[in-house]
Design an enzyme around this catalytic site. Structure first.
Site, PDB file in Angstrom:
ATOM      1  N   ILE A 352     -16.795  16.694 -86.935  1.00  0.00           N
ATOM      2  CA  ILE A 352     -16.668  16.616 -85.483  1.00  0.00           C
ATOM      3  C   ILE A 352     -15.187  16.706 -85.146  1.00  0.00           C
ATOM      4  O   ILE A 352     -14.343  16.173 -85.881  1.00  0.00           O
ATOM      5  CB  ILE A 352     -17.288  15.316 -84.918  1.00  0.00           C
ATOM      6  CG1 ILE A 352     -17.209  15.290 -83.379  1.00  0.00           C
ATOM      7  CG2 ILE A 352     -16.646  14.084 -85.524  1.00  0.00           C
ATOM      8  CD1 ILE A 352     -18.000  14.148 -82.752  1.00  0.00           C
ATOM      9  N   ALA A 353     -14.865  17.401 -84.070  1.00  0.00           N
ATOM     10  CA  ALA A 353     -13.466  17.530 -83.656  1.00  0.00           C
ATOM     11  C   ALA A 353     -13.401  17.744 -82.156  1.00  0.00           C
ATOM     12  O   ALA A 353     -14.278  18.381 -81.566  1.00  0.00           O
ATOM     13  CB  ALA A 353     -12.787  18.695 -84.381  1.00  0.00           C
ATOM     14  N   VAL A 354     -12.356  17.209 -81.547  1.00  0.00           N
ATOM     15  CA  VAL A 354     -12.055  17.420 -80.130  1.00  0.00           C
ATOM     16  C   VAL A 354     -10.611  17.888 -80.035  1.00  0.00           C
ATOM     17  O   VAL A 354      -9.734  17.397 -80.763  1.00  0.00           O
ATOM     18  CB  VAL A 354     -12.265  16.130 -79.312  1.00  0.00           C
ATOM     19  CG1 VAL A 354     -11.795  16.313 -77.871  1.00  0.00           C
ATOM     20  CG2 VAL A 354     -13.735  15.715 -79.338  1.00  0.00           C
ATOM     21  N   GLU A 386     -18.967   9.923 -92.636  1.00  0.00           N
ATOM     22  CA  GLU A 386     -17.854   9.435 -93.449  1.00  0.00           C
ATOM     23  C   GLU A 386     -16.557   9.595 -92.663  1.00  0.00           C
ATOM     24  O   GLU A 386     -16.416  10.534 -91.871  1.00  0.00           O
ATOM     25  CB  GLU A 386     -17.733  10.215 -94.764  1.00  0.00           C
ATOM     26  CG  GLU A 386     -18.852   9.982 -95.756  1.00  0.00           C
ATOM     27  CD  GLU A 386     -20.033  10.894 -95.538  1.00  0.00           C
ATOM     28  OE1 GLU A 386     -21.130  10.590 -96.058  1.00  0.00           O
ATOM     29  OE2 GLU A 386     -19.875  11.922 -94.829  1.00  0.00           O
ATOM     30  N   ASN A 391      -7.611   6.985 -91.181  1.00  0.00           N
ATOM     31  CA  ASN A 391      -7.802   7.501 -89.822  1.00  0.00           C
ATOM     32  C   ASN A 391      -8.220   6.350 -88.904  1.00  0.00           C
ATOM     33  O   ASN A 391      -9.383   6.218 -88.513  1.00  0.00           O
ATOM     34  CB  ASN A 391      -8.856   8.610 -89.823  1.00  0.00           C
ATOM     35  CG  ASN A 391      -8.851   9.417 -88.534  1.00  0.00           C
ATOM     36  OD1 ASN A 391      -8.278   8.998 -87.530  1.00  0.00           O
ATOM     37  ND2 ASN A 391      -9.494  10.576 -88.567  1.00  0.00           N
ATOM     38  N   TYR A 398     -15.415   5.209 -83.525  1.00  0.00           N
ATOM     39  CA  TYR A 398     -16.800   5.048 -83.978  1.00  0.00           C
ATOM     40  C   TYR A 398     -17.288   3.617 -83.753  1.00  0.00           C
ATOM     41  O   TYR A 398     -18.451   3.406 -83.376  1.00  0.00           O
ATOM     42  CB  TYR A 398     -16.920   5.424 -85.454  1.00  0.00           C
ATOM     43  CG  TYR A 398     -16.698   6.897 -85.729  1.00  0.00           C
ATOM     44  CD1 TYR A 398     -17.348   7.868 -84.975  1.00  0.00           C
ATOM     45  CD2 TYR A 398     -15.833   7.314 -86.736  1.00  0.00           C
ATOM     46  CE1 TYR A 398     -17.144   9.222 -85.215  1.00  0.00           C
ATOM     47  CE2 TYR A 398     -15.624   8.663 -86.988  1.00  0.00           C
ATOM     48  CZ  TYR A 398     -16.278   9.611 -86.225  1.00  0.00           C
ATOM     49  OH  TYR A 398     -16.078  10.939 -86.467  1.00  0.00           O
TER      50      TYR A 398
END
EC number: 2.3.1.266
Length: 438
Positions: A352-354, A386, A391, A398
């Site tokens: 997932i990335a934004v 994961e 990070n 999360y």
């Protein structure tokens, strides 16, 4: 080949069917009962009647498919609970079948070739001036998309959402150009479901003319003939899903709910409140199925976001393997993406990335809402992911979204100078209870 039993009680009609299919023919026995008060006293007698009609016993069944909804709250729970009870007793699996994909699948099964391929827009009346809305297209359309979902016969362009009737025209018109770009040569829009009796058709046509002026679109309103899902639709799609491995143990079978409240207060009605917050928000930030045409933008964002990014080959292989990917676009610009893999009883979020310029604006949560919906359609109990221990911002994100750490994978990630970094394994329940620690 052993048949399946299908149950559908999410509408005013209670239906039971026994279905099987070979390469050359199909066998369908069914009974439906309408105009009675409540389905609970009738469903098991209908099962017995259809069994006798087919000349079978319950021990001849391979699986039990049930209408998962969305629909009447009591109705979807009834079909689910009966399917669970029979499944436990007979030691056979359960196949959840969504109402909107079942209706779309039944419509496409019945459509003449002149109307195919085309986009099927399904809208079911959800009461309270809202509809359940979804969009599908047959797989034989000329697609610029990989095999990114496991639903046989069609692609899901828009997963089911709950949305206000007045917001439907803009919601559809904003997404339609992307759907038409992804599937070259489409020009037919087919409407199904009783929700179309509520949606302002002239306003929809006007909105579509603004966004799709270069397309000569042909509309076919079949909502009068295909107004609600039937047990025959559930049986046929349930058979396909069963033979694609889309089956669950009885304790994992759950209804699909899109609404968390069933009535508005007087004050809420006066303010015109209603609709699904995710559907409303995505009117400007659109979640769309990831296509091959998205990969250039996706790979660029992946490189901006990860020290050890996925390659184009990784994304192509994942889509070809049947994993599901979504992109989030705002004014045509890619602002985020994610990809998930279905597994028994869970959905594994792979990536997932934004965009760095768009973080802390709710886009990551919006992508995860799509993953949650995907998981609920699969009757998954949790979403698993994961994350690197280094990070800290991702871990905090999360945790705000109710993910809990349930384990550690040693040496999971590549790190600088040829080293390895552990991964924290986090999970979020899709049903409100605490996640299990495997």
């Amino acid at each position: 080949m052993h048949p399946i039993l299908a149950l559908e009680t999410s509408t005013a009609t209670c239906g039971v069917a026994i279905y099987s299919r070979s390469e050359s023919s199909e066998s369908l026995d069914f009974k439906e009962l309408s105009g009675v008060s409540g389905h609970a006293p009738n469903i098991l007698p209908l099962v017995d009647d259809v069994m006798r009609q087919a000349g079978l016993t319950r021990h001849d069944l391979a699986a039990i498919a049930f209408g998962q909804g969305p629909g009447a709250f009591t109705g979807v729970r009834l079909a689910c609970s009966v399917a669970q009870g029979m499944s436990f007793a007979l030691q056979i699996p359960v196949v959840p079948v969504g109402a909107l994909p079942a209706l779309a699948s039944g419509l496409m099964h019945a459509l003449p070739p002149t109307l195919l391929p085309g986009i099927c827009l399904v809208a079911l009346d959800a009461r309270m001036n809202e509809v359940y809305l979804a969009a599908y297209v047959r797989r034989d359309a000329q697609a610029n998309i990989a095999n990114s979902d496991s639903m046989p016969g069609y692609f899901e362009l828009q997963s089911p959402v709950l949305i206000r009737v007045d917001d439907c025209p803009a919601f559809i018109a904003e997404r339609l150009p992307y759907w038409l770009k992804t599937f070259a040569g489409l020009h037919t829009l087919v409407l199904a479901g009783d929700g179309w009796q509520l949606i302002h058709r002239k306003e929809l046509a006007a909105e579509v003319d603004k966004t799709c002026a270069d397309h000569q679109l042909v509309w076919h309103d079949l909502s009068a003939d295909f107004g609600t899902v039937s047990v025959k639709d559930v049986a046929r799609l349930g058979w396909d899903l069963f033979h694609r491995g889309r089956r669950v143990e009885p304790e994992q079978a759950l209804p699909l709910y899109l609404r968390d409240k069933v009535a508005f207060t007087t004050a809420e009605r006066a303010l015109g409140q209603g609709g699904n917050p995710q559907a409303m928000q995505s009117a400007t930030a659109m979640v769309l199925p990831m296509s091959l045409a998205d990969l250039r933008d996706v790979i660029e964002l992946e490189r901006q976001s990860q020290a050890f990014p996925w390659s184009e080959g990784h994304f192509r292989d994942a889509l070809a393997a049947g994993y599901s990917g979504w992109v989030l676009r705002q004014a045509g610009v890619l602002v985020g993406f994610c990809m998930a893999m279905p597994a028994p009883d869970e959905v594994h979020l792979l990536v997932i990335a934004v965009s760095p310029d768009c973080r802390r604006q709710g886009f990551g949560a919006l992508l995860l809402e799509q993953v949650y919906m995907f998981g609920r359609q699969q009757c998954a109990s949790r979403v698993l992911l994961e994350v690197r221990p280094s990070n800290a911002s991702a871990i905090a994100f999360y945790r705000r979204l109710q993910f809990e750490q349930i384990g550690t994978r040693r040496g999971y990630y590549p790190a600088a100078k040829g080293q390895r970094e552990d991964a924290l394994v986090m999970a979020r329940s899709l049903h409100g209870e605490q996640v299990s620690h495997d």
